[in-house]
Design a protein around this motif. Structure first.
Motif, PDB file in Angstrom:
ATOM      1  N   GLN A 195       1.082  -1.297  -0.123  1.00  0.00           N
ATOM      2  CA  GLN A 195      -0.135  -0.067  -0.110  1.00  0.00           C
ATOM      3  C   GLN A 195       0.897   1.052   0.121  1.00  0.00           C
ATOM      4  N   PHE A 196       1.914   1.255   0.952  1.00  0.00           N
ATOM      5  CA  PHE A 196       2.913   2.496   1.063  1.00  0.00           C
ATOM      6  C   PHE A 196       3.634   2.712  -0.231  1.00  0.00           C
ATOM      7  N   GLY A 197       4.239   1.621  -0.691  1.00  0.00           N
ATOM      8  CA  GLY A 197       5.439   1.976  -1.655  1.00  0.00           C
ATOM      9  C   GLY A 197       4.555   1.942  -3.000  1.00  0.00           C
ATOM     10  N   SER A 198       3.377   1.520  -3.302  1.00  0.00           N
ATOM     11  CA  SER A 198       2.714   1.551  -4.642  1.00  0.00           C
ATOM     12  C   SER A 198       2.171   2.950  -4.690  1.00  0.00           C
ATOM     13  N   THR A 199       1.837   3.770  -3.510  1.00  0.00           N
ATOM     14  CA  THR A 199       1.264   5.026  -3.674  1.00  0.00           C
ATOM     15  C   THR A 199       2.387   5.988  -4.003  1.00  0.00           C
ATOM     16  N   ILE A 200       3.827   5.626  -3.457  1.00  0.00           N
ATOM     17  CA  ILE A 200       4.956   6.333  -3.843  1.00  0.00           C
ATOM     18  C   ILE A 200       5.205   6.179  -5.350  1.00  0.00           C
ATOM     19  N   GLY A 201       5.265   5.034  -5.790  1.00  0.00           N
ATOM     20  CA  GLY A 201       5.434   4.710  -7.316  1.00  0.00           C
ATOM     21  C   GLY A 201       4.217   5.292  -8.123  1.00  0.00           C
TER      22      GLY A 201
END
Lengths: 628, 187
Positions: free
Chosen positions: A426-432
């Motif tokens: 959830q976290f990293g994909s938002t950054i991506g």
């Protein structure tokens, strides 16, 4: 090799490698020459530790070449292949044609029959993929124009081995004895008709391509889900060995079969993981291969017919160099890059050994001549590290290397981006997503096979693998990344990754997500300043909204939240700066309790000043106005 | 007239720096002047959460304050007003005990889309740039500072690169003069 013979042999090989290779590397000779010399030293003409059996080892170690081609295939995305097409077919094709023609002409001129001359011509037109790629990569030449072109030419040569295998039997001298089949490798198709042979070969190739896409990938996904790393490694080895066996069975080169499988898997999410899993095996087996080449040089034969072998080596290296120089000129490579290209490729190749034994079986060459050529090719391989050394120490410094090397710098092998995101939940994909919204394509590493699958089906560039592994990071391009975003949910892993990267790649800026106060303190103490506590922002916003719900004006509530965050951050950094003499897991728990206690006492303790916002406060102004 | 080395602080404000050609050239020019501190306010406080202590310390440690910004709606970009509200506190910058800024100099370096003719009584904007900056001039005076006439680059939309280079040069020269204490007060 018997069981009790194996350990001493392995000991001798490893000992030779461990002693000779670092010394050779230290002297700037490169590891390949180190292995070759170590091989000579332990061989029958050195200390004689390996009196016999070098041929066996060579045979076994050829598997290193097979693995190397698999890894090369993995790195070879169709897009790169397409970009290299001109060089591949043009330069590669001309190189093989011209070298073969020149060698054949020389052979005929010195009175050899034309068939044998042509056979030897074909064989010596090949260069050593193993030695060249290893030497070029080791010296950082792979990304230069010459490195890329050498790679393309080698690829063409590897492909050209197939038609050569078909052509060689046709060159048999009339009336020569043809021994069908290799005793060590009985072919499935010996005696079958040409049509059946062709059909089975095509079926095998189709099986590799289709199986790679529709069987192997789902299989890897299923194995990845078990999260047992050694099983994944075993599966990778199984795949390579299985394909090699299949190719042997149908009479194709195992190297080419695995190369094909590599290309099929190049676009899969397991690319980096496979690469890093096989890397140590590949490296060791290649080393073994070079050792075996060194050990198998028949110095008795060399001494006996010194003039012939010496002449052959000189003719081979000089003839190939001549053709390569010509090609460099034709394709306008520039002096510096032409010389590098020439130094790299002017030797015989390991496929030459295979073709020579094949030619011997088919009665194209007399065994004695074949042995002389084998010795010449092995010796010519030993000249390559020396040629590259000559280039690096003598030739390059005299030329304008700097200008020439940067010319095609953008034309590099991999598309490693400047940003790596480790962890894509959830976290990293938002950054991506934020980055992608601005046209930035991060390289994403994630360890959840299901998720990787989903994201890839959406067209995202996601690779499966454990981001804390150095090899995987290297494959993802950490050495040239500007930024590493760590979005893992596990603080211990985050700390391990951040510490390792800060140590090995201090130029990479790290933005790290962290879930607990203790984790944040550990990161701060490890020198990672840019930390993001993943619950803090949301919690502070809820706190501010709760204040607003209780009647605090919204803008003031927002500013109280901002001030709170600042104060909390300052406290955390203070606490982290305190020396701490305990560590370990239990102490991590204690640390977490301590950090939370500290945070609570800061806000709930006796006499703690409230967070205030003095902005737009006019109390002093009113006091002054009234006092006047 | 001041003399000797003056510590010059350029406070820069542009909310979309990547779109600015003129301000970028001026900022680059400012950065070439040795002894000038450049502080990009939007870069430091993208969320308008201005660190008052830090800003006051910066002001206290410099003698000449130069606000460099585009001329937005005859005034400054929004963060400059936020900065004034938060940093120029009573009892520090003004008021009976507010003497921290006394004796310092205050100047604006602005870029405006309109030509020089537009900023005349007969022109479209009816006032000069300096007249329009009156609230800031008064702010400076209330804080006991010396107001210097603004450095203005006019007609930014039609400025050639050569003209821009000239403006950047004279800006750098002006900052150098301020640093060396060579300017006459309120010329």
């Amino acid at each position: 090799m018997s069981a009790d013979g194996f350990l001493p042999t392995a000991f001798v090989f490893l000992m030779a490698a461990v002693i000779a290779v670092p010394i050779a590397s230290r002297l700037g000779l490169g590891s390949v020459l180190g292995y070759l010399l170590a091989g000579v030293a332990i061989g029958p003409f050195g200390f004689g530790f390996l009196a016999q059996g070098a041929e066996d080892v060579l045979h076994f170690a050829e598997f290193g070449v097979v693995m190397m081609l698999f890894v090369i295939g993995l790195e070879l995305q169709p897009a790169l292949l397409w970009r290299l097409r001109g060089t591949l077919v043009g330069m590669g094709g001309l190189q093989v044609l011209l070298t073969t023609a020149l060698a054949t002409a020389v052979g005929v001129a010195v009175g050899q029959p034309w068939r044998a001359s042509l056979a030897v011509g074909l064989i010596v037109s090949l260069s050593s993929t193993a030695i060249v790629l290893q030497s070029l990569a080791e010296r950082g030449y792979m990304k230069q124009d010459a490195g890329q072109r050498a790679f393309a030419v080698l690829l063409f040569q590897d492909l050209a081995v197939i038609p050569m295998l078909a052509l060689l039997p046709l060159l048999a001298a009339p009336g020569a004895v043809v021994s069908t089949g290799d005793a060590a490798h009985p072919g499935l198709l010996d005696g079958a008709s040409a049509w059946v042979r062709g059909g089975v070969v095509l079926a095998a190739v189709a099986a590799v391509v289709v199986g790679g896409r529709f069987v192997v990938q789902p299989l890897f996904r299923a194995i990845a889900r078990t999260r047992l790393r050694e099983v994944f490694t075993a599966a990778a080895l199984l795949l390579v060995i299985g394909i090699a066996l299949l190719m042997n069975l149908v009479g194709l080169s195992p190297a080419l079969g695995t190369f094909l499988a590599g290309v099929v898997l190049a676009t899969s999410e397991f690319r980096h993981e496979l690469e890093s899993d096989l890397e140590p095996f590949k490296g060791l087996l290649l080393g073994l291969f070079f050792l075996a080449v060194g050990a198998s040089i028949d110095f008795a034969l060399v001494r006996e017919s010194a003039a012939t072998v010496g002449g052959l080596v000189a003719a081979l290296v000089l003839g190939k160099a001549l053709v390569l120089l010509l090609l460099g000129r034709m394709f306008r490579m520039g002096t510096d890059q032409t010389l590098l290209f020439t130094a790299a490729l002017a030797q015989g190749g390991e496929f030459g050994f295979v073709l020579l034994s094949y030619a011997g079986q088919n009665g194209v060459l007399a065994p004695a001549s074949a042995n002389v050529v084998v010795a010449a090719i092995a010796l010519s391989m030993a000249t390559t590290p020396l040629m590259l050394l000559l280039y690096a120490r003598v030739l390059a410094p005299r030329l304008g290397t700097r200008a020439a090397t940067t010319r095609r710098a953008s034309d590099t092998i991999d598309s490693a981006g400047p940003v790596i995101i480790a962890g894509f939940g959830q976290f990293g994909s938002t950054i991506g997503r934020v980055l992608r919204s601005q046209g930035i394509r991060p390289v994403v590493l994630d360890h959840d096979a299901d998720r990787v699958d989903l994201l890839r089906s959406l067209g995202l560039e996601v690779f499966y693998g454990d981001a804390t592994r150095q090899e995987l990071l290297h494959s993802a391009g950490i050495h040239q990344a500007a930024l590493l975003v760590i979005a893992l949910g596990d603080d211990d892993q985050t700390l391990a990754l951040a510490t390792a990267v800060r140590h090995a790649h201090p130029h990479v800026r790290i933005l790290a997500r962290v879930t607990t106060r203790a984790g944040a303190m550990n990161l701060l103490q490890a020198g990672v300043q840019e930390i993001y506590r993943d619950t803090l922002d949301a919690a502070v916003r809820v706190g501010a909204d709760a204040l607003a719900a209780l009647g605090t004006p919204r803008h003031h509530a927002l500013r109280v939240g901002q001030a709170f965050r600042r104060r909390d951050d300052a406290h955390l950094r203070e606490l982290a700066a305190e020396p701490r003499e305990w560590s370990g897991y239990v102490d991590q728990v204690r640390l977490n309790i301590r950090a939370l206690e500290d945070a609570l006492q800061r806000e709930f303790g006796e006499g703690v000043p409230p967070v205030t916002d003095e902005a737009w406060d006019d109390s002093t102004l009113r006091a002054e106005a009234r006092g006047r | 007239m001041t003399s000797g080395a003056q510590r010059v602080l350029v406070l820069f404000a542009h909310p979309a720096f990547h779109r600015s050609r003129v301000q970028r050239a001026l900022l680059n020019a400012a950065r070439t002047v040795v002894g000038v501190t450049v502080h990009d306010v939007y870069d430091a406080y993208p969320d308008f959460d201005i660190d008052v202590t830090r800003e006051q310390a910066l002001l206290a440690s410099h003698d000449v304050i130069v606000w460099q910004h585009p001329f937005f709606w005859y005034s400054t970009p929004a963060i400059v007003k936020q900065w004034q509200d938060l940093v120029l506190t009573h009892g520090w910058a003004y008021g009976r005990e507010g003497t921290a800024l006394h004796g310092k100099q205050w100047m604006h370096a602005v870029s405006a889309g309109g030509g020089a003719a537009a900023y005349t009584p007969e022109g479209r904007n009816r006032h000069s740039v300096e007249q329009l900056l009156a609230p800031l001039a008064q702010t400076a005076r209330l804080c006991g500072m010396t107001w210097l006439p603004p450095f203005v680059v006019h007609g930014t939309h039609v400025l050639t690169n050569e003209d821009l280079a000239t403006h950047a040069q004279s800006y750098a020269a002006l900052l150098t003069a301020l640093r060396d204490g060579r300017t006459a007060e309120s010329a």
